[in-house]
Design a protein around this motif. Structure first.
Motif, PDB file in Angstrom:
ATOM      1  N   LEU A 350      46.899  41.296  42.123  1.00 15.03           N
ATOM      2  CA  LEU A 350      47.548  41.529  43.382  1.00 15.03           C
ATOM      3  C   LEU A 350      46.832  42.335  43.863  1.00 15.03           C
ATOM      4  O   LEU A 350      46.198  43.266  44.698  1.00 15.03           O
ATOM      5  N   ILE A 351      47.349  43.318  42.402  1.00 13.78           N
ATOM      6  CA  ILE A 351      46.559  44.312  42.735  1.00 13.78           C
ATOM      7  C   ILE A 351      45.395  45.071  42.367  1.00 13.78           C
ATOM      8  O   ILE A 351      44.316  45.317  42.839  1.00 13.78           O
ATOM      9  N   GLU A 352      44.552  43.965  41.039  1.00 16.30           N
ATOM     10  CA  GLU A 352      43.313  43.534  41.410  1.00 16.30           C
ATOM     11  C   GLU A 352      42.654  43.022  42.408  1.00 16.30           C
ATOM     12  O   GLU A 352      41.451  44.001  42.589  1.00 16.30           O
ATOM     13  N   VAL A 353      42.781  42.733  42.634  1.00 16.23           N
ATOM     14  CA  VAL A 353      41.436  41.480  43.612  1.00 16.23           C
ATOM     15  C   VAL A 353      41.854  42.812  45.122  1.00 16.23           C
ATOM     16  O   VAL A 353      40.670  42.498  46.102  1.00 16.23           O
ATOM     17  N   THR A 354      42.869  43.763  45.440  1.00 21.22           N
ATOM     18  CA  THR A 354      43.083  44.414  46.219  1.00 21.22           C
ATOM     19  C   THR A 354      41.984  45.616  45.974  1.00 21.22           C
ATOM     20  O   THR A 354      41.599  46.411  46.754  1.00 21.22           O
ATOM     21  N   PHE A 355      41.935  46.103  44.944  1.00 19.25           N
ATOM     22  CA  PHE A 355      41.087  47.554  44.859  1.00 19.25           C
ATOM     23  C   PHE A 355      40.078  47.402  43.573  1.00 19.25           C
ATOM     24  O   PHE A 355      39.905  48.203  43.036  1.00 19.25           O
ATOM     25  N   ILE A 356      40.036  45.880  42.807  1.00 20.36           N
ATOM     26  CA  ILE A 356      39.136  46.326  41.993  1.00 20.36           C
ATOM     27  C   ILE A 356      37.290  46.614  42.811  1.00 20.36           C
ATOM     28  O   ILE A 356      36.622  47.237  42.075  1.00 20.36           O
ATOM     29  N   PHE A 357      37.229  46.618  43.705  1.00 17.20           N
ATOM     30  CA  PHE A 357      35.657  46.700  44.684  1.00 17.20           C
ATOM     31  C   PHE A 357      35.776  48.354  44.241  1.00 17.20           C
ATOM     32  O   PHE A 357      34.595  49.057  44.037  1.00 17.20           O
ATOM     33  N   GLY A 358      37.060  49.276  44.161  1.00 17.07           N
ATOM     34  CA  GLY A 358      36.463  50.458  44.054  1.00 17.07           C
ATOM     35  C   GLY A 358      35.947  50.827  42.494  1.00 17.07           C
ATOM     36  O   GLY A 358      35.795  52.141  41.991  1.00 17.07           O
ATOM     37  N   GLY A 359      36.312  49.957  41.461  1.00 18.18           N
ATOM     38  CA  GLY A 359      35.743  49.867  40.266  1.00 18.18           C
ATOM     39  C   GLY A 359      33.728  50.068  40.642  1.00 18.18           C
ATOM     40  O   GLY A 359      32.880  50.104  39.401  1.00 18.18           O
ATOM     41  N   THR A 360      33.583  48.361  41.325  1.00 19.96           N
ATOM     42  CA  THR A 360      32.178  48.593  41.866  1.00 19.96           C
ATOM     43  C   THR A 360      31.821  50.008  42.707  1.00 19.96           C
ATOM     44  O   THR A 360      30.046  50.819  41.944  1.00 19.96           O
ATOM     45  N   VAL A 361      32.593  50.610  43.180  1.00 21.22           N
ATOM     46  CA  VAL A 361      31.871  52.182  43.920  1.00 21.22           C
ATOM     47  C   VAL A 361      31.984  52.772  42.769  1.00 21.22           C
ATOM     48  O   VAL A 361      30.660  54.236  42.935  1.00 21.22           O
ATOM     49  N   ILE A 362      32.661  53.060  41.773  1.00 17.31           N
ATOM     50  CA  ILE A 362      32.906  54.426  40.393  1.00 17.31           C
ATOM     51  C   ILE A 362      31.746  53.939  40.239  1.00 17.31           C
ATOM     52  O   ILE A 362      30.475  54.610  39.363  1.00 17.31           O
ATOM     53  N   ALA A 363      31.237  52.624  39.738  1.00 15.46           N
ATOM     54  CA  ALA A 363      29.897  52.285  38.593  1.00 15.46           C
ATOM     55  C   ALA A 363      28.668  53.094  39.598  1.00 15.46           C
ATOM     56  O   ALA A 363      27.972  52.961  38.927  1.00 15.46           O
ATOM     57  N   TYR A 364      28.697  53.142  40.113  1.00 14.80           N
ATOM     58  CA  TYR A 364      27.755  53.286  41.314  1.00 14.80           C
ATOM     59  C   TYR A 364      27.752  54.349  41.990  1.00 14.80           C
ATOM     60  O   TYR A 364      26.456  54.514  42.883  1.00 14.80           O
ATOM     61  N   SER A 365      28.353  55.632  40.714  1.00 16.72           N
ATOM     62  CA  SER A 365      28.894  56.386  41.850  1.00 16.72           C
ATOM     63  C   SER A 365      28.190  57.740  40.381  1.00 16.72           C
ATOM     64  O   SER A 365      28.158  57.134  39.681  1.00 16.72           O
TER      65      SER A 365
END
Length: 494
Positions: A350-365
């Motif tokens: 549940l933590i992962e599905v909620t915030f995993i998109f943050g990893g995508t944001v960091i990866a492209y920053s």
């Protein structure tokens, strides 16, 4: 957002069809015809290949999404981008597969005591690595074209049907254990080929490339990004799979099989995440390239909220029926030891599905290199947690270690996103949904248990679905969902 919605809806429908097939195959075919140690063997072989494939990919997936906007040009066939997507993993495979062979003795020593069957199939992992590598590449290219439905159908439906046939062949004695492993590996090869045929049909694939297009500055940026990304991606993959490897090595393949079955139950929570993340990632890359953090923040908040709503509701319906599920499945008593694995892994998911998109944001920053620091810290925490908790709590300890690592991981990630990138995905609606979940679990405690587990599952789920929908609508947890309900109601009224 139209293409995101259309492709996400298609992908999610396919995911749930696949999940239904997976439920039937995993819990009524696999548990009947395969022993826990055989399920564990297939799981460890796949996870070992997946880990090595992450190394071999050299960050191709995330790099492709980040840098595709620079190459994108339909008239010029995207400046040979597909060629680079093929060649980078080939170089990675040439580098890391020999390393895997060189490490055979120490790895075999680690697994030999409790998981000798994996040691016997050590080299069988190599073809599976290559199949996974290029299957991933073809899926990634399809995602860049904003077409995820068919690749998702191949992964979720075609794969499960092929595995169903394989398990039946083994169960009825047509093939032996070596045939089972070989068939499992060959299935991934067939699926990779299917995905290649699809992207050949939707896009003008070309191996022609203009080396002058990749100038010195772009080459340096890609190289620097990839170097950090590889370490971060490998660390994240290793952290996510260390629990299964350590359970297998310390307790045996039978416990790994029980752990694997519990993991399948939890994986259902992540189904909605797969489609929307795959289709949103290229858009996030474009937004970050344009430095439009406000748009990224809105996208992240929307993705986080709806993935938590979907994931938390799935968790409720799994958890309230958990005892009945173990009663229903063949040989369920063997797998009941994984009950609390399901709970702790569900919390982590549940933590992962909620915030995993943050990893995508960091990866492209510009802060993508921070993943390297996270990786080293979390790898140490994961290893220590598993070494301490598995001997004391067995497979439940492995799940608890995963939850602890997940909490620490996403706490650090969200701190970076909030402080450095100035993106805030949080909303009061997230807390509303947490409250709704608590209410639903409380209602479940008031329901009587029926003697027939099938009937108990049906009536319990049917009773809870009404308050679940009412809470989402009345509390206005998702304005989008509320508006959709009103539109459907208005259409029916007319």
């Amino acid at each position: 957002m139209g293409v995101i919605i259309r492709q996400s809806v298609k992908g999610t429908i396919i995911n749930y069809i696949g999940a239904f097939l997976g439920f039937l195959i995993t819990f009524f075919v696999q548990t009947r015809f395969l022993k826990p140690e055989e399920i564990g063997l297939l799981g460890v072989i796949y996870e070992a290949a997946f880990l090595l494939s992450t190394l071999c990919l050299l960050g191709t997936g995330s790099s492709a999404i980040r840098f595709f906007p620079y190459f994108k040009d339909e008239d010029k066939k995207h400046n040979g981008f597909f060629f680079y997507m093929l060649m980078v993993p080939l170089i990675g495979s040439i580098l890391f597969i020999p390393l895997y062979l060189l490490l055979r003795n120490p790895i075999s020593d680690y697994f030999s005591r409790n998981s000798a069957a994996f040691v016997q199939h050590y080299t069988w992992v190599i073809p599976l690595i290559l199949f996974i590598v290029y299957w991933t590449v073809f899926e990634c290219y399809s995602s860049l074209m904003l077409r995820i439905a068919v690749p998702r159908f191949i992964r979720e439906v075609v794969q499960r049907l092929l595995l169903l046939g394989l398990y039946l062949l083994y169960g009825y004695g047509v093939i032996n254990i070596d045939g089972l492993v070989a068939g499992y590996i060959l299935t991934c090869g067939i699926l990779a080929l299917c995905c290649f045929f699809y992207i050949s049909a939707i896009g003008d694939l070309s191996l022609k490339h203009d080396t002058s297009f990749v100038n010195k500055a772009l080459r340096a940026e890609i190289g620097k990004y990839t170097a950090f990304l590889v370490v971060g991606a490998v660390g994240a993959t290793l952290i996510g799979r260390l629990d299964l490897f350590m359970v297998s090595a310390q307790m045996g393949l039978d416990y790994a099989g029980i752990y694997r079955i519990a993991f399948y139950m939890v994986a259902i929570i992540g189904i909605p995440m797969q489609s929307i993340t795959a289709i949103s990632a290229p858009l996030a890359a474009d937004m970050m390239a344009k430095e439009d953090t406000a748009a990224v923040s809105r996208l992240f908040g929307n993705v986080a909220l709806h993935q938590f709503i979907a994931g938390s509701l799935i968790f409720v319906f799994v958890w309230v029926n958990i005892d009945a599920i173990f009663t229903i499945i063949p040989n369920g008593e063997q797998y009941k030891a994984g009950k609390w694995v399901v709970f702790f892994m569900s919390m982590a998911k549940l933590i992962e599905v909620t915030f995993i998109f943050g990893g995508t944001v960091i990866a492209y920053s510009k802060y993508y290199y921070w993943r390297l620091y996270f990786t080293f810290f979390l790898a140490v925490i994961t290893i220590i947690g598993n070494l301490y908790l598995i001997p004391r709590l067995e497979i439940t300890g492995a799940a608890l270690a995963t939850l602890i690592t997940t909490i620490l991981s996403y706490t650090l990630q969200q701190w970076l996103i909030f402080r450095k990138i100035k993106i805030n995905p949080y909303s009061f609606n997230l807390l509303k949904q947490v409250g709704a979940v608590i209410v639903l679990l409380g209602i479940n405690q008031l329901l009587p248990t029926l003697s027939n587990p099938w009937l108990d599952c049906i009536y319990r789920s049917a009773v809870l679905v009404v308050p679940a929908l009412v809470l989402i609508y009345v509390l206005n947890i998702s304005p989008e969902i509320r508006e959709l309900v009103r539109s459907v109601w208005k259409t029916k009224g007319n």
